[in-house]
Design a protein around this motif. Structure first.
Motif, PDB file in Angstrom:
ATOM      1  N   MET A   1       0.706  -1.218   0.068  1.00  0.00           N
ATOM      2  CA  MET A   1       0.141  -0.231  -0.094  1.00  0.00           C
ATOM      3  C   MET A   1       0.924   1.379  -0.190  1.00  0.00           C
ATOM      4  O   MET A   1       1.781   1.634   1.028  1.00  0.00           O
ATOM      5  N   PRO A   2       1.004   1.937  -0.910  1.00  0.00           N
ATOM      6  CA  PRO A   2       1.807   3.109  -1.249  1.00  0.00           C
ATOM      7  C   PRO A   2       1.425   4.462  -0.871  1.00  0.00           C
ATOM      8  O   PRO A   2       2.261   5.405  -0.679  1.00  0.00           O
ATOM      9  N   ASN A   3       0.299   4.776  -0.451  1.00  0.00           N
ATOM     10  CA  ASN A   3      -0.472   5.911  -0.301  1.00  0.00           C
ATOM     11  C   ASN A   3      -0.069   6.586   1.228  1.00  0.00           C
ATOM     12  O   ASN A   3      -0.129   5.826   2.104  1.00  0.00           O
ATOM     13  N   ASP A   4       0.307   7.898   1.124  1.00  0.00           N
ATOM     14  CA  ASP A   4       0.315   8.471   2.425  1.00  0.00           C
ATOM     15  C   ASP A   4      -1.252   8.725   3.024  1.00  0.00           C
ATOM     16  O   ASP A   4      -1.938   9.433   2.369  1.00  0.00           O
ATOM     17  N   PRO A   5      -1.860   8.221   3.995  1.00  0.00           N
ATOM     18  CA  PRO A   5      -3.224   8.215   4.385  1.00  0.00           C
ATOM     19  C   PRO A   5      -3.586   9.749   4.539  1.00  0.00           C
ATOM     20  O   PRO A   5      -4.527  10.343   4.388  1.00  0.00           O
ATOM     21  N   SER A   6      -2.556  10.508   5.025  1.00  0.00           N
ATOM     22  CA  SER A   6      -2.622  11.914   5.454  1.00  0.00           C
ATOM     23  C   SER A   6      -2.877  12.678   4.289  1.00  0.00           C
ATOM     24  O   SER A   6      -3.051  13.948   4.368  1.00  0.00           O
ATOM     25  N   SER A   7      -2.367  12.256   3.232  1.00  0.00           N
ATOM     26  CA  SER A   7      -2.567  12.984   1.956  1.00  0.00           C
ATOM     27  C   SER A   7      -3.823  12.509   1.039  1.00  0.00           C
ATOM     28  O   SER A   7      -3.877  13.163  -0.230  1.00  0.00           O
ATOM     29  N   ILE A   8      -4.798  12.017   1.656  1.00  0.00           N
ATOM     30  CA  ILE A   8      -6.096  11.767   1.002  1.00  0.00           C
ATOM     31  C   ILE A   8      -7.202  12.250   1.335  1.00  0.00           C
ATOM     32  O   ILE A   8      -7.415  12.580   2.625  1.00  0.00           O
ATOM     33  N   ARG A   9      -7.778  13.469   0.477  1.00  0.00           N
ATOM     34  CA  ARG A   9      -8.885  14.160   0.877  1.00  0.00           C
ATOM     35  C   ARG A   9     -10.222  13.203   1.121  1.00  0.00           C
ATOM     36  O   ARG A   9     -10.400  12.137   0.631  1.00  0.00           O
ATOM     37  N   LEU A  10     -11.085  13.671   2.083  1.00  0.00           N
ATOM     38  CA  LEU A  10     -12.366  13.064   1.942  1.00  0.00           C
ATOM     39  C   LEU A  10     -13.250  12.564   0.832  1.00  0.00           C
ATOM     40  O   LEU A  10     -13.591  11.688   0.601  1.00  0.00           O
ATOM     41  N   ASP A  11     -13.178  13.524   0.002  1.00  0.00           N
ATOM     42  CA  ASP A  11     -13.746  13.472  -1.345  1.00  0.00           C
ATOM     43  C   ASP A  11     -13.170  12.588  -2.289  1.00  0.00           C
ATOM     44  O   ASP A  11     -13.725  12.488  -3.530  1.00  0.00           O
ATOM     45  N   GLU A  12     -11.909  11.843  -1.786  1.00  0.00           N
ATOM     46  CA  GLU A  12     -11.422  10.937  -2.693  1.00  0.00           C
ATOM     47  C   GLU A  12     -11.771   9.642  -2.254  1.00  0.00           C
ATOM     48  O   GLU A  12     -11.444   8.507  -2.844  1.00  0.00           O
ATOM     49  N   LEU A  13     -12.853   9.462  -1.273  1.00  0.00           N
ATOM     50  CA  LEU A  13     -13.244   8.365  -0.458  1.00  0.00           C
ATOM     51  C   LEU A  13     -14.570   8.137  -0.903  1.00  0.00           C
ATOM     52  O   LEU A  13     -15.272   7.183  -0.264  1.00  0.00           O
ATOM     53  N   GLY A  14     -15.196   8.443  -2.116  1.00  0.00           N
ATOM     54  CA  GLY A  14     -16.415   8.301  -2.687  1.00  0.00           C
ATOM     55  C   GLY A  14     -16.703   6.720  -2.883  1.00  0.00           C
ATOM     56  O   GLY A  14     -18.032   6.476  -3.075  1.00  0.00           O
ATOM     57  N   TYR A  15     -15.898   5.999  -3.008  1.00  0.00           N
ATOM     58  CA  TYR A  15     -16.172   4.599  -3.519  1.00  0.00           C
ATOM     59  C   TYR A  15     -15.754   3.475  -2.393  1.00  0.00           C
ATOM     60  O   TYR A  15     -15.668   2.277  -2.621  1.00  0.00           O
ATOM     61  N   THR A  16     -15.441   3.890  -1.116  1.00  0.00           N
ATOM     62  CA  THR A  16     -15.009   3.174  -0.194  1.00  0.00           C
ATOM     63  C   THR A  16     -15.443   3.394   1.299  1.00  0.00           C
ATOM     64  O   THR A  16     -16.395   4.719   1.461  1.00  0.00           O
ATOM     65  N   ASP A  17     -15.507   2.465   2.091  1.00  0.00           N
ATOM     66  CA  ASP A  17     -15.902   2.739   3.557  1.00  0.00           C
ATOM     67  C   ASP A  17     -14.812   2.915   4.445  1.00  0.00           C
ATOM     68  O   ASP A  17     -14.735   3.056   5.596  1.00  0.00           O
ATOM     69  N   MET A  18     -13.616   2.770   3.889  1.00  0.00           N
ATOM     70  CA  MET A  18     -12.292   3.028   4.721  1.00  0.00           C
ATOM     71  C   MET A  18     -10.991   3.587   3.821  1.00  0.00           C
ATOM     72  O   MET A  18     -11.185   3.350   2.612  1.00  0.00           O
ATOM     73  N   GLY A  19     -10.328   4.272   4.614  1.00  0.00           N
ATOM     74  CA  GLY A  19      -9.017   5.045   4.111  1.00  0.00           C
ATOM     75  C   GLY A  19      -7.995   3.940   4.036  1.00  0.00           C
ATOM     76  O   GLY A  19      -8.173   2.924   3.939  1.00  0.00           O
ATOM     77  N   ASP A  20      -6.915   4.469   3.979  1.00  0.00           N
ATOM     78  CA  ASP A  20      -5.576   3.546   3.544  1.00  0.00           C
ATOM     79  C   ASP A  20      -4.726   3.513   4.777  1.00  0.00           C
ATOM     80  O   ASP A  20      -3.260   3.297   4.911  1.00  0.00           O
TER      81      ASP A  20
END
Length: 390
Positions: free
Chosen positions: A112-131
């Protein structure tokens, strides 16, 4: 009027479109085209390169490196994540691939390569959880991953060394750990459709047979990698949300009944709350986050305040402080029992009260008392009106 020479216009055009080859699309959590980073910021590992080593913790608590897979004839490194709809669409196929090739000397490892703190809430429209790492553990358990799932979000060292374009991005290495294939899993993202070309599988078969890989590289369609340097984009989102207007309208019992009937095409979440209700106030930010996650989809959040009409200003102030730019109502009467009957005759009256209503008025969830935000998001995203795929 002065004009640029033609060659300068060409150069400018190439510079504008020199970002990563994946599409910039809000559905996949990608920034607008002008925000794409130059492709050479995180170059992709060239064919023939040696596999970069890593030391990353897996969701099983173990630490993995290249030596953890030293017995494998073929090593498949997949950069994937929780939140991306394309990544989710390929989870079952990665599980099958791992099962089918396990006895052939092929090891699959997901990073999993993503920095969770660099993900906007409106990028989570297809999921129930972040990274986050904890959410990775939950996702791996829910899907019964049969391959190691490693966290690289804190430092992104592996991601920078391999240079994935998007999630999921597959790297296939031979027994000498030389890169033989880099690209997509196959050519069809949606799980309900049948792929025409299974590029990753073809590459694995070729390496096992000692043949040249027929297609060594492909473009990768999916969500862009969420690099740590995207923090400026997160701050921009916060500033945008803070400027959105917050309103509070009055609603009658008949108006509430009409909301419950839900004659729209949207999945509707209704939160009944009050400023004097401690649990209501405590969980309200979860609803605001949910609205920011799903409002680009067929989703609608509605809050109904059970405060007395005379306390309207107090309720509005709370909503403004919460940046609740969704639809907000306050019941027009002091008689709370009429509110209860209008909302749901089965409701005993304790606050908060939450309902999830499908188009056409079918109530699929009703909860008296505080909700489990993670469980509620899963109900939302798994409903056919929303869904995890595009």
């Amino acid at each position: 009027m002065r004009f640029f020479p033609r060659f300068l216009l060409v150069v400018c055009s190439l510079a504008l479109f020199s970002g990563s080859p994946q599409l910039a699309d809000p559905r996949f959590g990608d920034p607008p085209l002008g925000d794409l980073r130059p492709a050479d910021d995180h170059p992709t590992l060239p064919i023939g390169s040696a596999a970069p080593d890593f030391s990353l913790q897996g969701v099983d608590g173990k630490t993995y490196s290249l030596s953890s897979f030293s017995d494998a004839k073929v090593l498949v490194v997949v950069f994937t994540c929780n939140h991306c709809p394309t990544a989710q669409a390929y989870e079952d196929r990665l599980i099958r691939l791992t099962t089918e090739y396990k006895d052939k000397g092929v090891s699959v490892v997901a990073i999993m390569p993503n920095d969770p703190s660099s993900i906007r809430l409106d990028e989570l429209g297809y999921t129930d959880m972040g990274d986050s790492f904890d959410e990775m553990k939950r996702r791996a358990a829910e899907k019964n991953f049969n391959f190691p799932y490693l966290y690289d979000g804190q430092t992104e060292t592996a991601a920078k060394a391999y240079g994935p374009i998007a999630t999921p991005h597959v790297f296939v290495f031979d027994q000498n750990r030389k890169l033989r294939y880099s690209g997509r899993v196959d050519d069809v993202e949606k799980p309900s459709k049948t792929p025409h070309v299974r590029d990753a599988q073809n590459a694995i078969d070729a390496v096992l047979a000692g043949r040249p890989v027929p297609v060594q590289t492909t473009k990768v369609f999916g969500c862009s990698i969420k690099w740590t340097e995207k923090s400026d984009w997160i701050e921009k989102a916060k500033q945008e949300w803070a400027k959105e207007p917050v309103k509070l309208d009055t609603i009658t019992a008949d108006g509430i009944r009409e909301l419950i009937r839900n004659h729209t095409e949207k999945l509707r979440v209704i939160d009944i709350w009050a400023t004097w209700c401690g649990p209501c106030v405590a969980e309200f930010p979860d609803f605001v986050d949910m609205n920011r996650m799903y409002r680009r989809r067929d989703f609608e959040l509605i809050s109904i305040s059970a405060d007395e009409p005379a306390k309207r200003d107090k309720a509005l102030k709370f909503l403004q402080q919460s940046q609740a730019s969704n639809l907000n109502y306050i019941f027009n009467l002091d008689d709370k029992y009429k509110l209860i009957e209008a909302v749901d005759p089965k409701w005993q009256g304790a606050l908060p009260y939450t309902m999830v209503i499908e188009p056409g008025g079918k109530v699929i969830y009703a909860k008296e008392g505080p909700v489990d935000a993670a469980a509620l998001r899963k109900i939302v995203v798994d409903d056919p009106a929303i869904g995890r795929y595009y």
